[in-house]
Design a protein around this motif. Sequence first.
Motif, mmCIF file in Angstrom:
data_model
loop_
_atom_site.group_PDB
_atom_site.id
_atom_site.type_symbol
_atom_site.label_atom_id
_atom_site.label_comp_id
_atom_site.label_asym_id
_atom_site.label_seq_id
_atom_site.Cartn_x
_atom_site.Cartn_y
_atom_site.Cartn_z
ATOM 1 N N TYR A 189 55.685 67.116 -27.529
ATOM 2 C CA TYR A 189 56.364 67.540 -26.305
ATOM 3 C C TYR A 189 57.867 67.400 -26.481
ATOM 4 O O TYR A 189 58.348 66.581 -27.260
ATOM 5 N N THR A 190 58.604 68.231 -25.731
ATOM 6 C CA THR A 190 60.062 68.216 -25.735
ATOM 7 C C THR A 190 60.556 68.030 -24.311
ATOM 8 O O THR A 190 60.112 68.726 -23.398
ATOM 9 N N ILE A 191 61.452 67.082 -24.126
ATOM 10 C CA ILE A 191 62.048 66.859 -22.806
ATOM 11 C C ILE A 191 63.117 67.923 -22.574
ATOM 12 O O ILE A 191 64.094 68.016 -23.321
ATOM 13 N N LEU A 192 62.919 68.744 -21.548
ATOM 14 C CA LEU A 192 63.858 69.815 -21.229
ATOM 15 C C LEU A 192 64.957 69.362 -20.285
ATOM 16 O O LEU A 192 66.107 69.783 -20.406
ATOM 17 N N ASP A 193 64.610 68.500 -19.339
ATOM 18 C CA ASP A 193 65.593 68.005 -18.376
ATOM 19 C C ASP A 193 65.010 66.760 -17.713
ATOM 20 O O ASP A 193 63.782 66.592 -17.651
ATOM 21 N N GLN A 194 65.878 65.905 -17.221
ATOM 22 C CA GLN A 194 65.432 64.726 -16.499
ATOM 23 C C GLN A 194 66.546 64.202 -15.618
ATOM 24 O O GLN A 194 67.727 64.470 -15.850
#
Length: 491
Positions: A375-380
């Motif tokens: 998985y890749t974190i796109l925004d937080q």
Amino acid sequence: MWFGIIMAGGSGTRFWPLSRELYPKQFLSLDGGSSLLQGTIDRVMPLIPQERLWIMVGPKHEAETRRVLRLAEREGLPAKVFVEPQSKNTLTPLAVAAACLARTDPEAVLAVMASDHLIAPQEKFLALLKQACSIAEKQDVILTFGVLPTRPETGFGYIELGEVVRDESAGLSPVFRVKNFVEKPDRERAESYISGKRHLWNSGMLAFRARVFLDELLQHQPEFHKTLRAYADAIGTKEENSLLKELYAKAPQTSVDYGLLEKSKNVWTISADLDWKDVGSWSALDDIAEKDESGNILRGNVVSLHNRNCILYGDKRILATIGLKDLVIVDTDDATLVCHKDEAQKVRDVVNELKNRNRVEAQEHRTTHRPWGHYTILDQGPNYKIKNVTVNPRARLSYQMHLHRSEHWVVIAGTARITLEDQEIFLHVNQSIDIPKTTRHRIENPGKVPLVIIEVQNGEYLEEDDIIRFSDDYQRQTEETRTGPAAGEKS
């Protein structure tokens, strides 16, 4: 019987930002081929089959190590993955491996190697390994591999040679008693070692019988040996895991060199004429990577103009450089490193500073690998996190629950099979589902192409440890308590 012990518990801090604590350099490919760990396994297997390989890892690296083994898809029994409760340098895992093997075969020979070395040629390495194991099989000694130095290297430890034990004959390499282990020298001393021809690089590779190692441990580390013996006696009982944790809690935080070899009088070294690379820092790429006509090493999305002797690593963004010399520049999704080649050993200081600041960039990439995919974190931000999640064909996540967050999934490629409590739901492209807090759920890819979803998390706590696993294909439902040797996993 001969066993291979591969030390794969390091965090590779000097290769940050490409190497992170949760995905260190042993899982990376630095020469364009397979990962360093896979290369180590392939290197030794012609002499020692995979069922007699032990890979020593920490809990954070178990899943990725198993994924590497599973991708190899070899016939026969899998290698053993020994999960250490905590990192204690090299003395403790080697002592534990020796104690475990000695229970059934005190005369078992352990051939020890690191997971992050590059060695060539293969035929010469195997001949040396066979010679070393054969000597260890008959002699009550610990045998080290000393590599013939090719330059006055200040980043390696050295072995000072004593008397000759066995001359070079019949194609075999000479063997010496070890007179002394020498710390990383300054330039002047390193040059004197080269000219004197009485020092070898200390490769860290070893060969010894389990009984011999334990006898030396009893002599030089008696308190540690006592705790080790208590653990070994409990193997196979319900006390095994608790005693292993107690052993690691009490064990000295030291290397096998400091804790044993420098104290022992029974250490020999075999002179290894190998092309051996300890891939310790970014500057080590100078020895292993192809260069352009200006001496630059270029990887990935790079535009290089009028640079000399640089290491330039680009990822998704274009890395453009002009008129630079002797620099290392590594650009990733969330971090960029710029340093002079002479300062590359100090990259670990950056990682330590990031840890002091509690920055996630020391621990993991934006893209995190899991046994089922990545998985890749796109925004937080406060109370939300958005991920792009890829599930490999025929793979599935654990059956799980979150206490502090809800999730919303949207399928953007492939087909998803969703288990939501007692329901089974199929989702296709552009379909979505809500997963409330405290709801048992699982996502699975039943198809032949990757399943890709966008996951939106909402809640007061969004870290990865907010998870309760009820069943798992990758043996993680009890990973907070399970340590020790484990062979294989479910598919």
